[in-house]
Every structure is written in C-alpha cells, then in structure tokens.
Design a protein around this motif. Sequence first.
Motif, mmCIF file in Angstrom:
data_model
loop_
_atom_site.group_PDB
_atom_site.id
_atom_site.type_symbol
_atom_site.label_atom_id
_atom_site.label_comp_id
_atom_site.label_asym_id
_atom_site.label_seq_id
_atom_site.Cartn_x
_atom_site.Cartn_y
_atom_site.Cartn_z
ATOM 1 N N VAL A 1 0.839 -1.201 0.000
ATOM 2 C CA VAL A 1 0.000 0.000 0.000
ATOM 3 C C VAL A 1 0.878 1.257 0.000
ATOM 4 O O VAL A 1 0.604 2.216 -0.723
ATOM 5 C CB VAL A 1 -0.979 0.000 1.197
ATOM 6 C CG1 VAL A 1 -1.632 1.366 1.391
ATOM 7 C CG2 VAL A 1 -2.034 -1.069 1.006
ATOM 8 N N THR A 2 1.944 1.258 0.801
ATOM 9 C CA THR A 2 2.801 2.452 0.861
ATOM 10 C C THR A 2 3.460 2.715 -0.480
ATOM 11 O O THR A 2 3.560 3.871 -0.895
ATOM 12 C CB THR A 2 3.877 2.361 1.960
ATOM 13 O OG1 THR A 2 4.801 1.319 1.670
ATOM 14 C CG2 THR A 2 3.251 2.168 3.329
ATOM 15 N N TRP A 3 3.912 1.674 -1.175
ATOM 16 C CA TRP A 3 4.540 1.884 -2.489
ATOM 17 C C TRP A 3 3.536 2.485 -3.460
ATOM 18 O O TRP A 3 3.861 3.376 -4.246
ATOM 19 C CB TRP A 3 5.117 0.593 -3.046
ATOM 20 C CG TRP A 3 6.226 -0.003 -2.235
ATOM 21 C CD1 TRP A 3 6.322 -1.296 -1.812
ATOM 22 C CD2 TRP A 3 7.413 0.645 -1.750
ATOM 23 N NE1 TRP A 3 7.477 -1.483 -1.093
ATOM 24 C CE2 TRP A 3 8.170 -0.307 -1.043
ATOM 25 C CE3 TRP A 3 7.913 1.941 -1.842
ATOM 26 C CZ2 TRP A 3 9.398 -0.015 -0.441
ATOM 27 C CZ3 TRP A 3 9.127 2.243 -1.241
ATOM 28 C CH2 TRP A 3 9.856 1.266 -0.550
ATOM 29 N N ARG A 4 2.294 2.022 -3.410
ATOM 30 C CA ARG A 4 1.258 2.561 -4.303
ATOM 31 C C ARG A 4 0.940 4.027 -3.961
ATOM 32 O O ARG A 4 0.747 4.852 -4.859
ATOM 33 C CB ARG A 4 0.005 1.697 -4.255
ATOM 34 C CG ARG A 4 0.258 0.315 -4.832
ATOM 35 C CD ARG A 4 -0.986 -0.512 -5.011
ATOM 36 N NE ARG A 4 -0.653 -1.836 -5.460
ATOM 37 C CZ ARG A 4 -0.241 -2.164 -6.688
ATOM 38 N NH1 ARG A 4 -0.092 -1.228 -7.601
ATOM 39 N NH2 ARG A 4 0.038 -3.422 -6.989
ATOM 40 N N GLU A 5 0.921 4.337 -2.682
ATOM 41 C CA GLU A 5 0.690 5.732 -2.273
ATOM 42 C C GLU A 5 1.834 6.626 -2.747
ATOM 43 O O GLU A 5 1.604 7.733 -3.242
ATOM 44 C CB GLU A 5 0.541 5.821 -0.754
ATOM 45 C CG GLU A 5 -0.750 5.219 -0.245
ATOM 46 C CD GLU A 5 -0.828 5.125 1.265
ATOM 47 O OE1 GLU A 5 -1.938 4.847 1.761
ATOM 48 O OE2 GLU A 5 0.199 5.307 1.961
ATOM 49 N N PHE A 6 3.067 6.150 -2.595
ATOM 50 C CA PHE A 6 4.222 6.935 -3.051
ATOM 51 C C PHE A 6 4.166 7.142 -4.559
ATOM 52 O O PHE A 6 4.488 8.218 -5.058
ATOM 53 C CB PHE A 6 5.540 6.257 -2.680
ATOM 54 C CG PHE A 6 5.801 6.168 -1.202
ATOM 55 C CD1 PHE A 6 5.124 6.948 -0.282
ATOM 56 C CD2 PHE A 6 6.743 5.284 -0.726
ATOM 57 C CE1 PHE A 6 5.370 6.856 1.079
ATOM 58 C CE2 PHE A 6 7.006 5.176 0.634
ATOM 59 C CZ PHE A 6 6.324 5.966 1.533
ATOM 60 N N GLN B 1 1.676 7.513 -6.373
ATOM 61 C CA GLN B 1 0.687 8.551 -6.689
ATOM 62 C C GLN B 1 1.166 9.946 -6.288
ATOM 63 O O GLN B 1 0.748 10.934 -6.885
ATOM 64 C CB GLN B 1 -0.635 8.250 -5.985
ATOM 65 C CG GLN B 1 -1.329 7.024 -6.530
ATOM 66 C CD GLN B 1 -2.585 6.676 -5.740
ATOM 67 O OE1 GLN B 1 -2.932 7.322 -4.754
ATOM 68 N NE2 GLN B 1 -3.265 5.632 -6.172
ATOM 69 N N ALA B 2 2.042 10.031 -5.293
ATOM 70 C CA ALA B 2 2.401 11.335 -4.717
ATOM 71 C C ALA B 2 3.726 11.905 -5.199
ATOM 72 O O ALA B 2 3.950 13.114 -5.091
ATOM 73 C CB ALA B 2 2.439 11.222 -3.190
ATOM 74 N N VAL C 1 5.359 16.260 3.701
ATOM 75 C CA VAL C 1 4.114 15.475 3.672
ATOM 76 C C VAL C 1 3.364 15.711 4.911
ATOM 77 O O VAL C 1 2.711 15.784 5.582
ATOM 78 C CB VAL C 1 4.361 13.967 3.459
ATOM 79 C CG1 VAL C 1 4.986 13.755 2.110
ATOM 80 C CG2 VAL C 1 5.235 13.380 4.525
#
Length: 137
Positions: free
Chosen positions: A58-63, A65-66, A137
């Motif tokens: 999940v964290t890799w996917r959030e990164f 996107q950001a 962030v």
Amino acid sequence: MEADHAAVREAHEKFYAALLAVCSGNAEPMSDVWVHDETVTSAHPMGPWILGWGAIEVTWREFAQAIRNPTQRISGLEIRPLGDMAYTLCVEHWKFTVLGKEVEFSSNATNVYSKTPAGWRIVHHHADKAPSLEAAV
C-alpha cells in the motif's frame, strides 16, 4: 561466496530500480523484489514501521501517486551475504517532488534479503528519517 555477492548486488540493483519506478509513478516493479508474507518489514524516511507485505505494498502505491521527477543516487554500498540471508548498507540520495513540494535528502539505508526459490528477495527495508521529507508530507 562471490556468486552470492554478485546475486545480492543484482537484487539490490533491482530494488533501487523498482524504487525509482515507484517515484516515477509505477509501483508494479516493487512486487517482483519483495517476499510476499506477513514477516516482511519496512521503515521509510518518514512515518512508522510497516509490517507485512499487504501494508508495505500500500505504501509503495501511495508513493507512486504522490512523487514525481525523481533523481536517485546510491553511494557507500556494502554487501554482506550470510548463507540464505544477506544485507546491504548504503546511502540513498534523493531529489523529487512530493505532493507538489520539491525535496532533497540523503538517508542511510539497510536492506535485508532472503534467498528464495525465485532468487534473492527483500524481507526488510529501513531508511533513516529525512526531516525535509517529513516536513513536505
């Protein structure tokens, strides 16, 4: 031991290529470099410990996107094979845009790998806190 050293170096390079892909908007390559179970752990340059592949993914996917416009340099690489486990030490040097803010920082990083039937895969990643990134962030 030399063969393991070369294989761990290759795993290290694949991880940092995947990390650069994440910071360019594509989290998919991370899936190929990690063990996918609940024993894996990570600590990014901001935020708390992350436990288990599901949460880490999940964290890799959030990164992805950001973060945009990354430049990455790795220095001081040390590789330590230890049988079916290995670890690397390095310094990550980053510059990118996160949530519209430009940040630049360096973090000491430790990566632990396990020798699996599919090759060396990450079971733990830790990068020191980066105050400039935490502030963004």
